[in-house]
Write an enzyme that holds these catalytic residues in place. Structure first.
Site, PDB file in Angstrom:
ATOM      1  CG  ASP A  22      -1.913  -3.604   6.187  1.00  9.43           C
ATOM      2  OD1 ASP A  22      -0.611  -3.884   6.044  1.00  9.43           O
ATOM      3  OD2 ASP A  22      -2.070  -2.481   5.846  1.00  9.43           O
ATOM      4  CD  GLU A  45      -1.387  -2.479   2.206  1.00  8.06           C
ATOM      5  OE1 GLU A  45      -0.320  -2.334   2.575  1.00  8.06           O
ATOM      6  OE2 GLU A  45      -2.155  -1.969   3.332  1.00  8.06           O
ATOM      7  CE1 TYR A  92      -1.660  -2.934   9.083  1.00  6.53           C
ATOM      8  CE2 TYR A  92      -3.493  -4.144  10.198  1.00  6.53           C
ATOM      9  CZ  TYR A  92      -3.125  -3.435   8.972  1.00  6.53           C
ATOM     10  OH  TYR A  92      -3.761  -2.726   8.585  1.00  6.53           O
ATOM     11  CG  ASP A 109      -6.621  -5.113   7.226  1.00  3.65           C
ATOM     12  OD1 ASP A 109      -7.115  -4.498   6.186  1.00  3.65           O
ATOM     13  OD2 ASP A 109      -6.284  -3.818   8.323  1.00  3.65           O
ATOM     14  NE  ARG A 122      -5.391   1.749  10.792  1.00  2.99           N
ATOM     15  CZ  ARG A 122      -4.335   1.868   9.276  1.00  2.99           C
ATOM     16  NH1 ARG A 122      -3.676   1.329   9.151  1.00  2.99           N
ATOM     17  NH2 ARG A 122      -4.118   3.130   9.803  1.00  2.99           N
ATOM     18  CD  GLU A 169     -10.602   0.450   4.146  1.00  4.53           C
ATOM     19  OE1 GLU A 169     -10.951   0.684   3.361  1.00  4.53           O
ATOM     20  OE2 GLU A 169     -11.213  -0.309   4.800  1.00  4.53           O
ATOM     21  CG  HIS A 215      -4.307  -8.620  12.983  1.00  7.70           C
ATOM     22  ND1 HIS A 215      -3.578  -8.976  11.476  1.00  7.70           N
ATOM     23  CD2 HIS A 215      -5.535  -7.908  12.437  1.00  7.70           C
ATOM     24  CE1 HIS A 215      -4.116  -8.074  10.536  1.00  7.70           C
ATOM     25  NE2 HIS A 215      -5.187  -7.821  11.195  1.00  7.70           N
TER      26      HIS A 215
END
Length: 966
Positions: A101, A14, A346, A103, A348, A105, A393
């Site tokens: 990532d 990203e 990470y 997740d 989040r 998103e 996570h």
């Protein structure tokens, strides 16, 4: 790891920073490039809607609500160049690795990349939780497939937030103020802040009194001999004298703050509680002057405290706020940099789990730094506390299979402090409990008037600090004692006699509930299970940016505007701002993510409504809501715009929220009794009392006639504007205000020495006469004028200016004085520094002294390296050190301002080519004109087409609404 010479692999992440770090780990054969976030999204405004969809009724939403809520995705205009670059790199590659990532998103970004790039080479989904050499190499060696469930879950949220934001926001534009926004979570977060302020407004303080005593055991003559006075007075480990509070009189418990309700009265069920007033408290103090006291009971219990779990996103935000003064947004910006540069995992995450590798690393450091006595026999495991926690996570921890101590990282400033916090919390989570003893002592005596008075004291001694050697969690209450503080009491036994060294009467007043801070609002949202913890920082940022909330110190204060918005939402969209309903929606969205519910039927019930009240229990959040969102936003006739923006204060005074800010008003308009006054933007709503409103109404406001300018014949008035008092002339009706012949009225701000109460017509005419011609420079023949500018009064001669010392000099400075000023060398660089307005102390991040200064653009805080402008609601005289540190931390988190790249000058086409282009352009223009003529004839005969054209114009004119992002 390196690729073979024949295989070329493209890795897409990203962010550019992440790409740079990963490239260093992969080496040759790998091309690592970033997407710079999302490459496509729902259209952000009518301009981004493709031409073939512009006439569709759903084009404004970007979601085809009549075709199973099919989203319309467009490549963001600022990402087209990057997409072209990625396509070119992909054409030169043999394999594609999507390393976004892990997740929802990140999975969605990977899916969008696949949809846009349409790769013809093998595709691998590469996932990792930390950016270290080993983690990246393992991720390359063990790719997986794209998780479509995560993609669907993110897409459903995106569509829901778009429907909510784009349908409800226009209601706010029409009924409250343009350019407002509503959102599934942002509106609920705003409501929380507003409700807390309502509680503060309704709160009535109660006064209560108690007694505080200082007691010491009686020493016999023999015991007292040879004991040094310092020992008899007590020391840190074995105190002699100690404090105790009055707890009961004649068996009735003394009323404390918790016994009173928000109305200032004792709560029901408090009949056996004794409420002492000042008179009774002082009388009891006098009666206890010569009382003998004895120890009535001593209760000792073992004390044990376990370490907190490693950080997840929200607990990191809360602790960074308490200890570092960082807002949620700034915390996430700093954490993002730490993650991208390989320092932490990470950031989040909802998980408190540590991998076996991380546990081993933490336990190893416990042994190295504190010794085996601090290491528990078995590793500690922490159960997740967050419902529907995000997938796969770890907790936030230092990266790698062995942790770097903060000193070994080479970090500095805020990055160092946040890493240190994460490192300490992780290591402490694998340490032994803190243990000790807590003691409660009750003592009493009989007063001279026969009343029995009982005092109590509590103490604590920590005998083994355990994890507290490494880390102690902060508190949201600044007055609360932290867990690692001893409160020792002397050795006492039942029946011991005590002497009262001092007894005083203490008065107290109950306080209104504390406003939310960023940390406590994050905690409240998480406890209510509203929204996703990973989005709280952006939610708080949105309500601050939109003007719904501003900061006073670290407290979040709702604006008067937010009262109007929340009031409208509660009355007309009550279900959609209800806390339980919002939490249930979150549950339903998670059920969709797990494949337990279907997205389209759920969205259909939400948007169009339903008569089906027999839907599955998990979907009841919207199933039993008969009216869908579309129906609610269609008929707005029931919403009285004036009513939702009006709030009675009392005594016939109302507060109104207007398009240009809040104001108080009394009496009907166009009557002699009518009065109106602006309310300061920075005034907290709970401070707007009837008395203050009376003061505002008594001040001069509106337009005050001063008289007529004898030269122009124009009326001169004085006004109190948003930027201070000023005078202006009223131009005759019919004077053009726009266009080439527009005439602007003369306007001038009042001097600092003037006020609306005292300004006269003569003063106004002098102000409006500026700039004043002082004279002509005899050498150059250039005119010298005296002018009042943004940064104060000054002289101007051509392009050369000189500052004046005072505003009054504008009218008194002579040509000789002006020439003398110009004869002096012009001062270059900065003027002498002004003394600081306030000193705040040492910044916990930089270790440098922080002061408040007055600059060209207003007051700001600085530590000598970083400057941060004070925000709305920040008073330079009353700003706290914590708020100053927070502003500096937020400024550092943003990083240095990016300079716009200079564009290369456009190349000129050769004359022949330019002529050819002009000819072609003329032909194209002629064809276009012919097409337009034909189109006009066709449009004139088709009513439906005309209606579509009107719709298109409306879509283009509307202000775009930012989505909730929840």
């Amino acid at each position: 790891m390196s690729a073979t010479s024949k295989t070329r692999r493209l890795v897409i992440v990203e962010s550019p920073a992440k790409a740079k770090t990963i490239k260093g780990y992969l080496g040759p054969g790998y091309e690592v490039e970033s997407s710079v976030g999302h490459i496509r999204d729902l259209p952000n405004g009518a301009a981004e809607v493709p031409a073939k969809y512009k006439g569709e009724s759903w084009a404004r939403l970007g979601v085809n609500v009549d075709h199973d809520f099919e989203p319309l995705y467009v490549v963001n205009s600022d990402k087209k160049q990057q997409v072209s670059k990625l396509k070119k790199l992909l054409a030169e590659s043999d394999e594609l690795y999507l390393a976004t990532d892990e997740d929802r998103e990140g999975e969605a970004i990977a899916w969008h990349l696949l949809e846009v790039l349409k790769p013809k080479v093998p595709v691998h989904r590469m996932v990792f939780h930390e950016i270290t050499k080993d983690a990246i190499r393992q991720a390359v060696a063990n790719p997986r497939q794209l998780n479509q469930k995560l993609v669907d879950a993110q897409e459903t949220r995106r569509i829901l937030d778009r429907l909510y934001g784009y349908e409800v926001s226009p209601v706010l534009w029409k009924k409250v103020m343009p350019r407002l926004s509503a959102g599934r979570v942002q509106s609920v977060a705003t409501r929380l802040v507003v409700e807390r302020e309502r509680e503060r407004i309704a709160f009535r303080s109660a006064e209560y009194w108690d007694l505080a005593g200082v007691f010491s055991p009686k020493l016999s003559a023999s015991l007292g001999q040879g004991v040094p006075p310092s020992a008899r007075a007590g020391d840190a480990t074995d105190p002699h004298s100690f404090g105790a509070k009055l707890s009961a009189v004649d068996g009735r418990r003394i009323a404390q703050g918790r016994d009173f309700g928000p109305d200032g009265q004792l709560k029901s069920g408090s009949a056996d509680v004794l409420h002492l007033n000042e008179e009774n408290a002082r009388a009891l103090t006098a009666a206890l002057a010569d009382t003998a006291f004895t120890v009535r009971s001593v209760e000792s219990k073992p004390y044990r405290r376990s370490p907190s779990a490693p950080f997840r996103t929200t607990t990191m935000q809360q602790e960074a706020s308490r200890k570092l003064g960082l807002g949620a947004k700034a915390t996430m910006q700093v954490a993002q940099r730490l993650y991208e540069n390989g320092f932490i995992t990470y950031m989040r995450t909802d998980s408190t789990t540590l991998s076996d590798t991380a546990v081993a690393a933490a336990r190893s450091q416990v042994t190295q730094l504190y010794g085996r006595d601090y290491l528990p026999d078995r590793p500690r495991n922490y159960a997740g506390k967050v419902k529907n926690a995000q997938e796969a996570h770890e907790a936030i921890r230092p990266s790698g299979d062995s942790f770097r101590t903060p000193a070994e990282t080479g970090l500095s400033g805020t990055e160092f402090r946040l890493y240190e916090l994460i490192w300490m919390r992780t290591v402490a989570s694998q340490m032994k409990d803190a243990t000790g003893q807590s003691v409660t002592v009750k003592l009493g005596g009989t007063a001279a008037d026969g009343r029995d008075a009982e005092f109590s004291a509590s103490g604590r001694v920590i005998t083994f600090h355990g994890f507290m050697k490494a880390y102690v969690e902060g508190s949201d209450d600044p007055s609360a004692d932290l867990d690692n503080r001893d409160r020792p009491l002397p050795q006492l036994a039942e029946g011991d006699r005590l002497t009262a060294e001092e007894i005083t009467a203490d008065g107290h007043a109950t306080k209104p509930p504390a406003r939310y801070t960023e940390a406590t609002l994050v905690k409240e949202l998480e406890e209510r299970e509203i929204g996703r913890p990973s989005t709280y920082a952006s939610i708080i940022g949105t309500i601050l940016d939109r003007g719904y909330v501003f900061k006073k110190g670290t407290a979040l204060v709702p604006s008067f505007l937010s009262f109007a918005v929340v009031g409208l939402m509660e009355k007309h969209f009550g279900r959609y701002i209800d806390y339980d309903f919002t939490a249930k929606m979150e549950d339903d969205l998670d059920r969709i993510a797990r494949g337990e519910a279907e997205a389209v039927p759920w969205l259909r019930r939400f948007y169009f409504g339903t008569d089906d009240v027999t839907a599955p229990a998990g979907e009841r959040a919207v199933a039993d809501h008969l009216a869908g969102l579309k129906e609610l936003v269609t008929d707005l006739g029931a919403i009285d715009a004036r009513e939702v923006s009006t709030f009675p204060l009392g005594e016939g005074i109302v507060l109104r929220v207007g398009r240009y800010g809040p104001y108080v008003e009394r009496g009907e308009r166009d009557t002699e009794e009518h009065r109106r006054a602006d309310v300061p933007d920075e005034l907290p709503p709970d401070e707007l009392t009837v008395e203050l409103a009376e003061e505002l109404l008594a001040k001069p406001s509106g337009a005050y006639e001063l008289g007529t300018d004898p030269d122009s014949g124009h009326e001169i008035v004085a006004k109190d504007g948003r930027y201070g008092p000023y005078v202006t002339e009223v131009l005759p009706e019919g004077t053009p205000k726009t266009g080439k012949n527009a005439v602007k009225p003369r306007t001038a701000s009042l001097f600092r020495s003037m006020s609306l109460d005292t300004v006269t017509l003569a003063d106004a005419l002098k102000l409006l006469s500026l700039p004043r011609v002082v004279g002509t420079d005899p050498e150059s023949g250039t005119e010298i004028t005296a002018q009042n500018g943004r940064f104060g009064p000054y002289l101007k001669k051509g392009t050369d200016s000189r500052s004046l010392q005072s505003e009054e000099q504008l009218f008194t400075v002579t040509l000789e004085e002006a020439l003398a000023l110009y004869a002096q060398p012009k001062q270059r660089g900065r003027a002498a520094a002004k003394p600081p307005l306030k000193e705040l102390g040492e910044d916990p991040a930089s270790g440098k002294p922080v002061v408040v200064k007055d600059g060209r653009f207003g007051p700001y805080v600085t530590d000598g390296e970083t400057n941060a402008t004070l925000r709305r609601g920040d008073d330079p005289e009353s700003i706290t050190a914590e708020r100053g540190f927070e502003l500096l931390a937020e400024k550092r988190a943003k990083g240095p301002a990016k300079k716009a790249a200079k564009k290369a000058p456009a190349k000129k086409a050769p004359a022949k080519k330019a002529a050819a282009k002009k000819t072609a352009a003329k032909k194209t223009t002629a064809k276009t004109a012919a097409k337009k003529t034909a189109a006009k004839k066709t449009t004139a005969t088709k009513t439906a087409a005309a209606k579509k054209a009107t719709t298109k114009k409306t879509v283009s004119a509307k202000t775009d609404v930012p989505d909730d992002g929840a």
